[in-house]
Structure formats: structure tokens, C-alpha cells
Design an enzyme around this catalytic site. Structure first.
Site, short mmCIF file in Angstrom:
data_model
loop_
_atom_site.label_atom_id
_atom_site.label_comp_id
_atom_site.label_asym_id
_atom_site.label_seq_id
_atom_site.Cartn_x
_atom_site.Cartn_y
_atom_site.Cartn_z
CG ASP A 86 6.27 -12.78 12.17
OD1 ASP A 86 5.69 -14.06 12.06
OD2 ASP A 86 6.53 -12.48 13.55
CB SER A 87 1.69 -12.86 12.93
OG SER A 87 2.61 -13.41 13.77
CB CYS A 142 6.08 -21.26 16.10
SG CYS A 142 5.37 -19.47 16.81
#
Lengths: 267, 267
Positions: free
Chosen positions: A9-10, A183
């Protein structure tokens, strides 16, 4: 097969996906990478998100993973195809399972999608939803304030209610009956979002659906870990171990005692 | 001396500093770099912010700049010393001029500082303010929601008023009479912040003070461009030209017609 699954993930948000995988696949080992140095991805271009995602996948491959889970909606939206070309192991993203669940849930064929600016701009949810059923109307909305609100701990708060009300105004006008929380941070606001939309609207959490898809895929491809294996979890980040561990401890069922910082630009 | 001045920020916010330099030093050429791929810096560690800042300064040096302006409070707080060691040209940051102005402005020796998480954690404003006058009491507060609010365009809005009220609650208790807007985006919220704090509190905009310090330094070191020279402005970013140009056009007095994307990780 005993090799671990690579999850990335970011930043920290993908831990909500890792948590679902731990729950639904308790024998599988995981290598998690959070790109905490370059977070967030949601406001970045396709080119940059692809470049960062490829570096991460190159790193995960050094850990001998048997499959990759893109636990970030933005990277799923912008980089999935490039990552599939890069490696010859299965790549699972969070968008397809979320879209499928939303299409299965709607009765009036009106679906809402909340996501980052880049996810919404990519039109990826529309694309998948229309492949499943061209009759579906999709209303999507970028909610750039949701991630900072969650990270400020304003989960149940009047300010959050105000902002949720503002962002969801159009969704209510369109009378959608399924809403994708597109998200990884957004499911943490599901209480406020649910009250705003009302009980008739089904909230779809892609993390749950992704773990389900992953399980099916591993079974089909004969890649499941044996029932006797004990899962091991390894965590890597590109910056800020302390903040990562404190968030991880608030999300995961087990304490994270070791996290390693790596120089992701070198991959 | 006709060489340009290098100005950099984690993203677009430093353009408010560039604007002040353009106004106060109309003959000086500028090379601006905005690290739009890795923005924001405010939540990142000292190590990462130093690494990114050094890459940017290495790039600016290839443009033959005669001085560097760190137009980002976080990079000023965390990387100034490392950057001064890296190059042999003058380096100006935004924190020192802002701290000096606040110390000059206060009458009751109670100063407030608003900034990013990393700036506030660094204690850099306290350090400078106490060097000037150890009697000064400093109350500082990280305001992580301010940047996303500005970037969502919620400048004059009830939601912004609510959030400003929440963040400034302590400042009001302490009866400060000077308040440093210690992040480049914050001066854009000066209307709401000013109303919340009242007229007796002087709001300090480090961008203005930085341009003034830069002018003095260039004059002292005999580095000013001749009065006959026509300023040229060049813009470089690490991602997303369109968003950069649209923000630049809303901040700068002149239209930005060309911006170049560079691979900053290569420096």
C-alpha cells in the site's frame, strides 16, 4: 505452498486489507510493504504511481512471494496492468472484488463510489462495473479530506459529519443503493457514512472482498499454505517505523514487534 | 550577479515564497522546484526529508544557482544544516526570518507557532526564538488538516472555521500576541485564523520575511542582479504538471507557461 503473500500500500491503510487476509487465511504468511516515505498516492499521476508500485513489487519479489495483493485502491486503479506484465505470479487488486460486490448488491442499478482523486479520475470502477452490467449508473466522488481526518483521529466527530455530509450530497440526490468505500482508510469512517446514507444503502468494503477473492484464487491455483503451517508476518516501510507500528497496533489483531525500513528507490 | 536563485518546496506551497521574492526582488531570476511526486514532507522523518532535500539541491546546482531558498518550513526545520554542508553558496530558510519577525512583534513574550507535524516536533521555532530571547514562551500546534483544506479550496467555509477553532483553542488560552503561520499553505487561511485570534494578535507570514532576508543577504554578499536585468522564471516538478500550473496561476502574478518534469530520484 508455504511462500508468503506480498501485500503493499502507499502507507498504513493497506493494513486493513492485511487484517482481512489474516482473518480469512490464518495459515498464510505475509510480507507487507507500506510506502510511508512517498504516501499518499491518491493525488499523484499514473506515471508516478506505476513507477513507485513497480519498485515495491521488485522488492517483494526478493522476498520470494507467491502472489501480490495491491492493497491500495489508487495503485490498483493505475498500476495493475503494468504490475501483471512485470511478474509471472498472480496479482490481485482491491478494485475488481469491490466492484463485483457492489454489482451483486445493487437492486436499482445505481452505485456510488468514493475514492481518492486519482482513483476517481481513472474511471476504473465505472469500467469494471459496466463490464459486469452496462445498465449500472455510477456516481463517483473524490473525498481528499477523509484520509487526513482519519489520521487526525477524527472518526466520530461533528467536523467529520459535516464533511461527510458535504461529500455525499450528490450520492443522496441520485438515490444509489450501494456505495463502494474505495480507499483503504474510508471503512474506518463507515459509522458516519452509514448514518448519512441511511440503512437502505449497502456499504461495500473492498478489503473484505479482496481477501475472499485471494482465497478463491489460491485454492484454484493450488497455492494455499498447508493447514499445518504457522503464519509469519513481516513488515517493511520506506519511512517512519514508530508511526507505522502505532497505526498497525490500532488495526491489527496482533502486535507488530519489528518493522524494517528499506530504501525503496533502490529497487 | 546574473545567475538565478534556486527555490524549492515539497510541492506547490513554496510558490507563495517565490511570489514574495518576485515582488521584492523584481530583477532576480528564479529556478523553482516543487517535489510534487513526494509531497507532503510534513509527516515524514528527518532522514527522509534530508535525503529528498539533498536530491533537490543537487538538481538546483546543475542550474548554476547563486543561492538556495528552502521555501518549505518542514525542510527548513529538518534539513537546513545538511544542505549548508552540501553546497558552498548561501542557503536561506523560511524559519529563521519568521522567528525573528515574531520575536520583534511580541510585547508579552508569548508566541504561537502553527506548522506541520514534523516542523512542530523538531522544536526549531522554539530553538530560534529562545536564542533571540530566552524569556519567550512558545506554544506550538501541528495542524495537519490545513493543507488538505486549502487544496480542497475550502478557504472561507464553515468547516474550515470549525477546524481552525479547534486547533487554535490552546493558543487563545495562552493569550499569545504573535502567531507564526509556519507552513507555506497557512497564510492562505489568514482570514479565518485572524478572525479567530482577534486583532490583537499579529500574524507572521514567513514568506514575506524570507524575501526580505534574501534581499539583505544578496546585497551584503554583492550577489544582487543588476537593475537592468530582466528576470526569468523556470519551473520544475517531480510529478503532475497540470495541477502545478493551475495552482501556480492562482498564486503567482504571471502565467506559468512551461513546467518541466524531472526524475528527482536520479540526483
Amino acid at each position: 505452498m508455504n511462500a508468503p503473500i506480498g501485500v503493499f500500500d502507499s502507507g498504513v491503510g493497506g493494513l486493513t486489507v492485511a487484517k482481512e487476509i489474516m482473518r480469512q487465511l490464518p495459515n498464510e504468511s505475509l510480507v507487507y510493504f507500506g510506502d510511508t516515505a512517498r504516501v499518499p498516492y491518491g493525488s499523484k499521476s499514473k506515471k508516478t504511481v506505476c513507477k513507485y508500485s513497480k519498485q515495491i513489487v521488485n522488492f517483494l519479489m526478493t522476498q520470494n512471494v507467491k502472489a501480490i495483493v495491491i492493497a491500495c485502491n489508487t495503485a490498483s486503479a493505475l498500476a495493475r496492468e503494468e504490475l501483471e506484465e512485470l511478474v509471472d505470479i498472480p496479482v490481485i487488486d482491491v478494485v475488481q472484488p469491490g466492484a463485483k460486490m457492489a454489482a451483486d448488491s445493487t437492486k436499482n442499478n445505481k452505485i456510488g463510489v468514493l475514492g481518492t482523486e486519482s482513483t476517481v479520475k481513472s474511471g476504473i470502477y465505472e469500467e469494471y462495473l459496466h463490464k459486469i452490467n452496462p445498465e449500472i449508473t455510477v456516481v463517483s466522488k473524490a473525498c481528499p479530506l477523509f484520509v487526513p481526518l482519519v489520521e487526525e483521529g477524527l472518526i466520530e466527530d461533528r467536523i467529520t459529519e459535516d464533511i461527510v455530509g458535504r461529500y455525499l450530497h450528490d450520492m443522496k440526490e441520485y438515490e444509489i443503493d450501494a456505495l463502494v468505500l474505495g480507499c483503504t482508510h474510508y471503512p474506518l469512517l463507515r459509522g458516519v457514512i452509514g448514518r448519512e446514507m441511511g440503512e437502505a444503502v449497502k456499504l461495500v468494503n473492498p478489503a473484505y472482498e479482496t481477501a475472499k477473492s485471494l482465497k478463491e484464487m489460491l485454492r484454484e491455483k493450488n497455492l494455499l499454505a498447508p493447514a499445518s503451517s504457522k503464519a509469519k508476518y513481516h513488515y517493511y516501510v520506506s519511512d517512519g517505523v514508530d508511526k507505522f507500528i502505532s497505526f498497525a497496533d490500532s488495526v491489527l489483531p496482533c502486535h507488530v514487534d519489528e518493522t524494517t525500513v528499506i530504501d525503496i528507490e533502490a529497487y
